[in-house]
Motif scaffolding. Structure first.
Motif, PDB file in Angstrom:
ATOM      1  N   ARG A   1      47.455 100.318  21.646  1.00  0.00           N
ATOM      2  CA  ARG A   1      48.114 101.455  22.289  1.00  0.00           C
ATOM      3  C   ARG A   1      49.570 101.381  21.838  1.00  0.00           C
ATOM      4  NH1 ARG A   1      44.475 103.706  25.604  1.00  0.00           N
ATOM      5  NH2 ARG A   1      43.053 102.357  26.747  1.00  0.00           N
TER       6      ARG A   1
ATOM      7  N   SER B   1      56.293 109.693  27.713  1.00  0.00           N
ATOM      8  CA  SER B   1      56.414 108.341  27.180  1.00  0.00           C
ATOM      9  C   SER B   1      55.053 107.649  27.169  1.00  0.00           C
ATOM     10  CB  SER B   1      57.415 107.536  28.015  1.00  0.00           C
ATOM     11  OG  SER B   1      56.975 107.502  29.359  1.00  0.00           O
ATOM     12  N   GLU B   2      53.984 108.457  27.210  1.00  0.00           N
ATOM     13  CA  GLU B   2      52.636 107.894  27.237  1.00  0.00           C
ATOM     14  C   GLU B   2      52.338 107.075  25.991  1.00  0.00           C
ATOM     15  OE1 GLU B   2      49.143 110.378  26.248  1.00  0.00           O
ATOM     16  OE2 GLU B   2      50.576 111.987  25.893  1.00  0.00           O
ATOM     17  N   LEU B   3      51.506 106.067  26.153  1.00  0.00           N
ATOM     18  CA  LEU B   3      51.040 105.278  25.023  1.00  0.00           C
ATOM     19  C   LEU B   3      49.960 106.071  24.301  1.00  0.00           C
ATOM     20  CD1 LEU B   3      50.789 101.740  26.657  1.00  0.00           C
ATOM     21  CD2 LEU B   3      52.668 102.714  25.322  1.00  0.00           C
TER      22      LEU B   3
ATOM     23  N   PRO C   1      53.928 111.389  21.168  1.00  0.00           N
ATOM     24  CA  PRO C   1      53.093 111.712  22.334  1.00  0.00           C
ATOM     25  C   PRO C   1      53.014 113.229  22.497  1.00  0.00           C
ATOM     26  CG  PRO C   1      55.270 111.126  23.050  1.00  0.00           C
ATOM     27  CD  PRO C   1      55.257 110.940  21.549  1.00  0.00           C
TER      28      PRO C   1
ATOM     29  N   GLU D   1      53.540 102.850  21.482  1.00  0.00           N
ATOM     30  CA  GLU D   1      54.605 103.595  22.151  1.00  0.00           C
ATOM     31  C   GLU D   1      55.057 104.751  21.263  1.00  0.00           C
ATOM     32  OE1 GLU D   1      57.802 100.979  23.116  1.00  0.00           O
ATOM     33  OE2 GLU D   1      56.620  99.834  24.548  1.00  0.00           O
ATOM     34  N   PRO D   2      55.637 105.784  21.870  1.00  0.00           N
ATOM     35  CA  PRO D   2      56.204 106.875  21.071  1.00  0.00           C
ATOM     36  C   PRO D   2      57.244 106.339  20.084  1.00  0.00           C
ATOM     37  CG  PRO D   2      56.115 107.482  23.377  1.00  0.00           C
ATOM     38  CD  PRO D   2      55.759 106.025  23.309  1.00  0.00           C
TER      39      PRO D   2
ATOM     40  N   VAL E   1      56.822 104.691  17.387  1.00  0.00           N
ATOM     41  CA  VAL E   1      56.438 103.550  16.556  1.00  0.00           C
ATOM     42  C   VAL E   1      56.179 104.088  15.154  1.00  0.00           C
ATOM     43  CG1 VAL E   1      54.574 101.894  16.094  1.00  0.00           C
ATOM     44  CG2 VAL E   1      55.538 102.085  18.385  1.00  0.00           C
TER      45      VAL E   1
END
Length: 170
Positions: free
Chosen positions: A127, A110-112, A105, A129-130, A132
């Motif tokens: 979307r 922690s934004e998608l 991100p 997650e951080p 991934v």
């Protein structure tokens, strides 16, 4: 032309470049670009303080496919840097040329992160997650196609750790 100058020109012009153009130097053992991105081959990789089996194990990576950056070569050992910036030494056979990436991100949020249907696409297909992790299938210098369990789409290249800015991956 120096590696630093190539990287600056690429960043300024936005022109896609290869890893070899970015790094400008070749490893003493492999003759491959250094630095370069690779991935861990195994679920368990001992990371050592130095380039011998006598050096202390300081970390054990437990994630096959994790992208790491080779920053130096010595005999059959490679100094690697992970996405947190930690540098250690691993035996060369624990690394794969398979390209993977980790979703990052902007900042420490922690934004998608949106995965699009095509480069610069008009439809969000997932979307993520951080942190991934996915397989890097292609990069055009601005966007990368990544795939993983349950997702396949295009992500802004600047949101992916495991590829260089403006790098082209085919």
């Amino acid at each position: 032309m120096s590696a630093a100058l190539v990287a600056v020109m690429a960043a300024f012009t936005g022109a896609p470049v290869s890893a070899a153009e970015i790094t400008g130097s070749l490893g003493s053992q492999t003759r491959l670009p250094v630095p370069r991105f690779v991935s861990l081959k195994s679920e368990r990789v001992n990371a050592r303080m130095g380039p011998t089996r006598e050096h202390q194990v300081v970390w054990i990576y437990q994630r096959a496919g994790l992208p790491v950056e080779v920053t130096a070569e010595f005999d059959n050992w490679r100094r690697i840097r992970d996405h947190d910036g930690t540098e250690t030494w691993v035996f060369h056979s624990m690394l794969s040329g398979r390209r993977t990436g980790i979703v990052m991100p902007r900042g420490n949020s922690s934004e998608l992160v949106s995965l699009m249907n095509r480069p610069g696409g008009d439809r969000v297909v997932a979307r993520l997650e951080p942190k991934v992790q996915g397989m890097v299938r292609a990069c055009n210098g601005n966007w990368c196609r990544i795939t993983g369990q349950g997702f396949d789409g295009w992500i802004e290249q600047t949101r992916l750790w495991g590829v260089y800015p403006n790098e082209k991956v085919e």
